[in-house]
Design an enzyme around this catalytic site. Structure first.
Site, mmCIF file in Angstrom:
data_model
loop_
_atom_site.group_PDB
_atom_site.id
_atom_site.type_symbol
_atom_site.label_atom_id
_atom_site.label_comp_id
_atom_site.label_asym_id
_atom_site.label_seq_id
_atom_site.Cartn_x
_atom_site.Cartn_y
_atom_site.Cartn_z
ATOM 1 N N CYS A 28 58.488 -42.205 69.312
ATOM 2 C CA CYS A 28 59.778 -42.806 68.949
ATOM 3 C C CYS A 28 60.159 -42.460 67.506
ATOM 4 O O CYS A 28 59.494 -42.907 66.567
ATOM 5 C CB CYS A 28 59.661 -44.321 69.151
ATOM 6 S SG CYS A 28 60.915 -45.308 68.341
ATOM 7 N N CYS A 31 60.961 -45.387 65.180
ATOM 8 C CA CYS A 31 59.732 -46.124 64.849
ATOM 9 C C CYS A 31 59.061 -45.519 63.608
ATOM 10 O O CYS A 31 58.547 -46.245 62.758
ATOM 11 C CB CYS A 31 58.750 -46.102 66.019
ATOM 12 S SG CYS A 31 59.376 -46.906 67.504
#
Length: 105
Positions: A28, A31
């Site tokens: 991600c 993230c």
């Protein structure tokens, strides 16, 4: 941090000290961008909070139980209760404000 590894998730979040849980995935992009914000938050707030990172791909039971649908998802727990929940990258100001309410209040 070694002691925290021995605690169950339920034990970990059942704390008077606010526990910020970052649900992330290694694949991600947002993230990865969020990680330095969380590290700065921990540096700024020190022992007034705990920071826990949970890889959604390795902890499917918790992810299912909390219905985590997008990453990153931030949940702040205190005494086992959800006090704040948001999807996406949060600003350090928002996070400090939410934790501040719990520490002062």
């Amino acid at each position: 941090m070694a002691d925290e590894k021995q605690l169950s998730f339920k034990e970990l979040i059942n704390s008077e000290t606010p526990v910020l849980v970052d649900f992330f995935a290694t694949w991600c992009g947002p993230c990865h961008a969020y990680s330095p914000i969380l590290q700065q938050l921990k540096t700024d707030l020190g022992d007034s909070m705990r920071l826990v990172k949970i890889d959604v791909d390795r902890n499917q039971k918790i992810v299912d139980k909390l219905a985590i649908k997008s990453m990153p998802t931030t949940i702040i727990f205190q005494n086992g209760d959800i006090k704040f929940r948001a999807s996406g990258v949060q600003s350090i100001g928002v996070l400090k404000g939410e934790i501040g309410k719990l520490v002062e209040g």
